[in-house]
Write an enzyme that holds these catalytic residues in place. Structure first.
Site, PDB file in Angstrom:
ATOM      1  N   GLU A 140     -14.074   0.037  15.964  1.00 21.38           N
ATOM      2  CA  GLU A 140     -13.723  -1.160  16.744  1.00 21.38           C
ATOM      3  C   GLU A 140     -13.396  -0.830  18.193  1.00 21.38           C
ATOM      4  O   GLU A 140     -13.533  -1.676  19.065  1.00 21.38           O
ATOM      5  CB  GLU A 140     -12.496  -1.851  16.111  1.00 21.38           C
ATOM      6  CG  GLU A 140     -12.789  -2.507  14.788  1.00 21.38           C
ATOM      7  CD  GLU A 140     -11.528  -2.977  14.076  1.00 21.38           C
ATOM      8  OE1 GLU A 140     -10.577  -3.410  14.745  1.00 21.38           O
ATOM      9  OE2 GLU A 140     -11.493  -2.900  12.824  1.00 21.38           O
ATOM     10  N   ASN A 165       0.869  -1.179   0.000  1.00 23.57           N
ATOM     11  CA  ASN A 165       0.000   0.000   0.000  1.00 23.57           C
ATOM     12  C   ASN A 165       0.906   1.229   0.000  1.00 23.57           C
ATOM     13  O   ASN A 165       1.515   1.562   1.016  1.00 23.57           O
ATOM     14  CB  ASN A 165      -0.880  -0.054   1.258  1.00 23.57           C
ATOM     15  CG  ASN A 165      -1.849   1.113   1.343  1.00 23.57           C
ATOM     16  OD1 ASN A 165      -1.817   2.011   0.494  1.00 23.57           O
ATOM     17  ND2 ASN A 165      -2.690   1.110   2.351  1.00 23.57           N
ATOM     18  N   LEU A 209     -15.143   3.392  10.417  1.00 26.02           N
ATOM     19  CA  LEU A 209     -14.834   4.658  11.081  1.00 26.02           C
ATOM     20  C   LEU A 209     -13.372   4.704  11.507  1.00 26.02           C
ATOM     21  O   LEU A 209     -12.995   4.192  12.566  1.00 26.02           O
ATOM     22  CB  LEU A 209     -15.739   4.844  12.315  1.00 26.02           C
ATOM     23  CG  LEU A 209     -17.250   4.648  12.107  1.00 26.02           C
ATOM     24  CD1 LEU A 209     -17.991   4.807  13.428  1.00 26.02           C
ATOM     25  CD2 LEU A 209     -17.788   5.622  11.068  1.00 26.02           C
ATOM     26  N   GLY A 210     -12.529   5.251  10.642  1.00 22.74           N
ATOM     27  CA  GLY A 210     -11.110   5.439  10.960  1.00 22.74           C
ATOM     28  C   GLY A 210     -10.807   6.919  10.793  1.00 22.74           C
ATOM     29  O   GLY A 210     -11.701   7.763  10.959  1.00 22.74           O
ATOM     30  N   ASN A 211      -9.553   7.252  10.443  1.00 20.97           N
ATOM     31  CA  ASN A 211      -9.271   8.659  10.118  1.00 20.97           C
ATOM     32  C   ASN A 211     -10.111   9.095   8.933  1.00 20.97           C
ATOM     33  O   ASN A 211     -10.677  10.175   8.910  1.00 20.97           O
ATOM     34  CB  ASN A 211      -7.783   8.839   9.806  1.00 20.97           C
ATOM     35  CG  ASN A 211      -6.962   8.841  11.068  1.00 20.97           C
ATOM     36  OD1 ASN A 211      -7.345   9.486  12.041  1.00 20.97           O
ATOM     37  ND2 ASN A 211      -5.874   8.113  11.071  1.00 20.97           N
ATOM     38  N   GLY A 212     -10.132   8.238   7.911  1.00 24.11           N
ATOM     39  CA  GLY A 212     -11.132   8.380   6.858  1.00 24.11           C
ATOM     40  C   GLY A 212     -12.330   7.551   7.300  1.00 24.11           C
ATOM     41  O   GLY A 212     -12.147   6.534   7.971  1.00 24.11           O
ATOM     42  N   HIS A 235     -13.020   2.663   0.450  1.00 26.09           N
ATOM     43  CA  HIS A 235     -13.001   1.667   1.537  1.00 26.09           C
ATOM     44  C   HIS A 235     -13.706   0.376   1.123  1.00 26.09           C
ATOM     45  O   HIS A 235     -14.201  -0.367   1.979  1.00 26.09           O
ATOM     46  CB  HIS A 235     -13.706   2.184   2.817  1.00 26.09           C
ATOM     47  CG  HIS A 235     -13.013   3.302   3.501  1.00 26.09           C
ATOM     48  ND1 HIS A 235     -13.702   4.330   4.115  1.00 26.09           N
ATOM     49  CD2 HIS A 235     -11.699   3.553   3.699  1.00 26.09           C
ATOM     50  CE1 HIS A 235     -12.840   5.175   4.651  1.00 26.09           C
ATOM     51  NE2 HIS A 235     -11.626   4.737   4.410  1.00 26.09           N
ATOM     52  N   ARG A 248     -11.069  15.747   7.194  1.00 29.19           N
ATOM     53  CA  ARG A 248     -11.882  16.036   5.995  1.00 29.19           C
ATOM     54  C   ARG A 248     -13.283  16.470   6.398  1.00 29.19           C
ATOM     55  O   ARG A 248     -13.864  15.919   7.345  1.00 29.19           O
ATOM     56  CB  ARG A 248     -11.976  14.796   5.106  1.00 29.19           C
ATOM     57  CG  ARG A 248     -10.718  14.504   4.348  1.00 29.19           C
ATOM     58  CD  ARG A 248     -10.806  13.195   3.593  1.00 29.19           C
ATOM     59  NE  ARG A 248      -9.832  12.241   4.086  1.00 29.19           N
ATOM     60  CZ  ARG A 248      -9.849  10.939   3.820  1.00 29.19           C
ATOM     61  NH1 ARG A 248     -10.792  10.424   3.059  1.00 29.19           N
ATOM     62  NH2 ARG A 248      -8.921  10.154   4.309  1.00 29.19           N
ATOM     63  N   ASP A 283      -7.745  13.446  15.880  1.00 30.78           N
ATOM     64  CA  ASP A 283      -7.677  12.081  16.410  1.00 30.78           C
ATOM     65  C   ASP A 283      -8.753  11.890  17.483  1.00 30.78           C
ATOM     66  O   ASP A 283      -8.830  12.645  18.449  1.00 30.78           O
ATOM     67  CB  ASP A 283      -6.279  11.880  17.020  1.00 30.78           C
ATOM     68  CG  ASP A 283      -6.051  10.434  17.401  1.00 30.78           C
ATOM     69  OD1 ASP A 283      -5.304   9.761  16.685  1.00 30.78           O
ATOM     70  OD2 ASP A 283      -6.628   9.990  18.415  1.00 30.78           O
ATOM     71  N   ARG A 325      -2.755  -2.239  -3.320  1.00 29.50           N
ATOM     72  CA  ARG A 325      -3.969  -1.466  -3.078  1.00 29.50           C
ATOM     73  C   ARG A 325      -3.943  -0.254  -4.015  1.00 29.50           C
ATOM     74  O   ARG A 325      -2.980   0.525  -4.023  1.00 29.50           O
ATOM     75  CB  ARG A 325      -3.991  -0.971  -1.631  1.00 29.50           C
ATOM     76  CG  ARG A 325      -5.205  -0.133  -1.370  1.00 29.50           C
ATOM     77  CD  ARG A 325      -5.180   0.484  -0.002  1.00 29.50           C
ATOM     78  NE  ARG A 325      -6.399   1.233   0.188  1.00 29.50           N
ATOM     79  CZ  ARG A 325      -6.525   2.229   1.034  1.00 29.50           C
ATOM     80  NH1 ARG A 325      -5.514   2.608   1.789  1.00 29.50           N
ATOM     81  NH2 ARG A 325      -7.668   2.861   1.156  1.00 29.50           N
ATOM     82  N   GLU A 366      -8.367  -5.380   5.561  1.00 29.99           N
ATOM     83  CA  GLU A 366      -8.308  -5.065   4.126  1.00 29.99           C
ATOM     84  C   GLU A 366      -7.154  -5.801   3.445  1.00 29.99           C
ATOM     85  O   GLU A 366      -7.268  -6.219   2.295  1.00 29.99           O
ATOM     86  CB  GLU A 366      -8.135  -3.547   3.953  1.00 29.99           C
ATOM     87  CG  GLU A 366      -9.365  -2.778   4.394  1.00 29.99           C
ATOM     88  CD  GLU A 366      -9.095  -1.318   4.670  1.00 29.99           C
ATOM     89  OE1 GLU A 366      -8.575  -1.004   5.767  1.00 29.99           O
ATOM     90  OE2 GLU A 366      -9.400  -0.486   3.806  1.00 29.99           O
TER      91      GLU A 366
HETATM   92  P1  ADP Z   1      -6.814   4.988   9.211  1.00 31.66           P
HETATM   93  O1  ADP Z   1      -7.941   5.562   8.430  1.00 31.66           O
HETATM   94  O2  ADP Z   1      -5.611   5.869   9.281  1.00 31.66           O
HETATM   95  O3  ADP Z   1      -6.500   3.539   8.885  1.00 31.66           O
HETATM   96  P2  ADP Z   1      -7.653   3.869  11.776  1.00 31.66           P
HETATM   97  O4  ADP Z   1      -8.650   2.879  11.296  1.00 31.66           O
HETATM   98  O5  ADP Z   1      -6.374   3.367  12.332  1.00 31.66           O
HETATM   99  O6  ADP Z   1      -7.375   4.995  10.709  1.00 31.66           O
HETATM  100  O7  ADP Z   1      -8.395   4.757  12.896  1.00 31.66           O
HETATM  101  C1  ADP Z   1      -7.749   5.825  13.520  1.00 31.66           C
HETATM  102  C2  ADP Z   1      -8.751   6.505  14.442  1.00 31.66           C
HETATM  103  O8  ADP Z   1      -9.181   5.565  15.429  1.00 31.66           O
HETATM  104  C3  ADP Z   1      -8.145   7.688  15.199  1.00 31.66           C
HETATM  105  O9  ADP Z   1      -9.067   8.766  15.217  1.00 31.66           O
HETATM  106  C4  ADP Z   1      -7.974   7.127  16.593  1.00 31.66           C
HETATM  107  O10 ADP Z   1      -8.053   8.117  17.600  1.00 31.66           O
HETATM  108  C5  ADP Z   1      -9.187   6.215  16.667  1.00 31.66           C
HETATM  109  N1  ADP Z   1      -9.084   5.290  17.802  1.00 31.66           N
HETATM  110  C6  ADP Z   1      -8.214   4.275  17.979  1.00 31.66           C
HETATM  111  N2  ADP Z   1      -8.420   3.702  19.209  1.00 31.66           N
HETATM  112  C7  ADP Z   1      -9.429   4.376  19.789  1.00 31.66           C
HETATM  113  C8  ADP Z   1     -10.105   4.304  21.053  1.00 31.66           C
HETATM  114  N3  ADP Z   1      -9.772   3.391  21.964  1.00 31.66           N
HETATM  115  N4  ADP Z   1     -11.128   5.165  21.291  1.00 31.66           N
HETATM  116  C9  ADP Z   1     -11.465   6.096  20.392  1.00 31.66           C
HETATM  117  N5  ADP Z   1     -10.864   6.238  19.189  1.00 31.66           N
HETATM  118  C10 ADP Z   1      -9.866   5.397  18.892  1.00 31.66           C
END
Ligand code: ADP
Length: 407
Positions: free
Chosen positions: A334, A7, A209-212, A180, A241, A283, A91, A386
């Site tokens: 998660e 990736n 639900l991640g950064n994206g 995604h 974003r 974050d 990817r 993924e």
């Molecule tokens: P990416 O899109 O970079 O792959 P990830 O799936 O790793 O992102 O998700 C990152 C997000 O998950 C960040 O906003 C981080 O703060 C959040 N995160 C990770 N662990 C926790 C937690 N225990 N509680 C709340 N948010 C979390």
């Protein structure tokens, strides 16, 4: 089959070495800040010592060489020869309208990825750079492209067309693509393993639900709508974003702040979302901590984030005329019981009830149901993977390919 999953970002390469037939991780790692004075090099072999060090890696070809050198080095003994790697899966973020499945990479595919540079200027150019670098380092194995957009190829026209003159779709392919895809695909398939019902009869909403962040409505196994659009900027509020906004805001800002166009791009992609709303962080962990300390704007950012998820969930229930399950995945989905709970709060009318105790007692890395027994709609937490989807697709295509050396 041992598959190397790659990736590539503009200044980073992430990799996973996966034994695809056993669905087993062998090693993963990342090289960041490629081209900077010092790059960061991380390797994490499963069950062995992890390493992290800083040194200069000037381009993607060198990064791929570093990965191979590490895997081959006698003290690590992860592989004995480059030929142990039977295929490479890449990817690729944007497949345009062309790719509805993963494909074996040849010159035509490379040209098509290049044609989609305009559609994903931040992602497709480094993805292609990564492909060329990996081909240079592993010239004798099949290389496969797995697209983030492919799973959403099944969207019907009423979901993918925007309300702008149709000639722009015909001329420039301006439409919703969605992203995604590998994650929405993977967690929906993991959900099907939990139930005793034909896939054709299922309606699922997957929440990555991640950064994206994006949601997808998966009806009968197919994505029929998703929250990201022409680019990964639209839909939910994300780390940095903006997600959906009224497009007129842009004209207004151009006038009021005399902002040039390229600044608008940075404004919406890098300075908006949770970061812009809170003025503190993009974050989620940092935001939750500050909100708990009483910071009102951090709390507001969380509230807007959750409200958007709830709105999309409601609209996808309408689109599918029902919903069997809602699945949360990725970093926030998660790990944050708070976000899961708040996003689905006060939705009993729609048959959704989260069980507080189950939601608060999640075991990391496992598929778990968090809805109350009385809930009409099931709610699950399902860890995404993924890289595994990319590895399995790659192995399948490589095996079928005539030129693969072991067929
Ligand atoms: P990416 O899109 O970079 O792959 P990830 O799936 O790793 O992102 O998700 C990152 C997000 O998950 C960040 O906003 C981080 O703060 C959040 N995160 C990770 N662990 C926790 C937690 N225990 N509680 C709340 N948010 C979390």
């Amino acid at each position: 089959m041992l598959v190397l999953v790659i990736n590539c970002g503009s200044s980073s390469v992430k990799y996973n070495l996966i034994e695809s037939s056993e669905e087993r991780d062998v090693c993963k790692g990342m090289i960041e800040r490629i081209g900077a004075v010092t790059s960061i090099v991380k390797h994490e072999p499963v069950g062995k010592k992890h390493t992290k060090d800083a040194r200069a890696i000037s381009n993607h070809t060198e990064a791929l060489q570093e990965i191979l050198d590490y895997l081959l080095s006698p003290e690590n003994k992860i592989i004995n020869s480059p030929s142990d790697i039977k295929a490479v899966g890449h990817r690729v973020v944007h497949g345009g309208e062309m790719f509805k499945d993963s494909v074996l990479i040849d010159e035509d595919v490379e040209n098509a990825i290049e044609q989609a540079f305009d559609l994903a200027p931040l992602h497709n150019p480094p993805n292609l750079r990564g492909i060329k670098a990996a081909q240079k380092n592993l010239p004798d194995v099949p290389h496969v492209a797995v697209f983030d957009t492919a799973f959403h190829h099944s969207l019907p026209a009423e979901a993918y067309l925007y309300g702008i003159p149709n000639r722009f779709y015909r001329r420039y392919k301006i439409r919703k693509y969605g992203f995604h895809g590998t994650s929405h695909y993977y967690v929906s398939r993991q959900y099907y393993k939990q139930i005793d019902k034909p896939v054709e009869d299922t309606k699922v909403i997957t929440c990555h639900l991640g950064n994206g962040a994006s949601l997808s409505a998966v009806d009968g196994g197919k994505s029929i709508d998703t929250s990201m659009g022409f680019t990964p900027l639209s839909g939910l509020v994300m780390g940095t974003r903006s997600g959906d906004i009224d497009p007129s805001i842009l004209f207004y800002l151009v006038e009021k702040e005399e902002l040039p166009l390229q600044n608008l791009h940075a404004l919406l992609n890098r300075h908006s979302g949770l970061l812009g709303l809170s003025g503190y962080a993009g974050d989620m962990r940092d935001l939750i901590e500050e909100a708990n300390n009483g910071d009102r704007r951090c709390q507001q950012a969380i509230d807007v984030f959750c409200y958007k998820i709830k709105q999309y969930v409601g609209s996808y229930i309408a689109s599918m005329n029902g919903c069997d399950a809602i699945v949360f995945t990725a970093g926030i989905g998660e790990n944050s019981s708070l976000i899961r709970k708040q996003s689905l709060q006060n939705m009993e009318y729609m048959g959704i009830e989260v069980d507080e105790e189950k939601n608060n007692n999640i075991e990391r890395g496992k598929v778990q149901k968090i809805s109350a027994d009385s809930s009409k709609t099931d709610v699950y937490v399902i860890p995404t993977n993924e890289e595994l989807v990319i590895a399995i697709d790659t192995a399948k295509i490589a095996l079928a390919a005539d030129q693969s050396p072991w067929v």
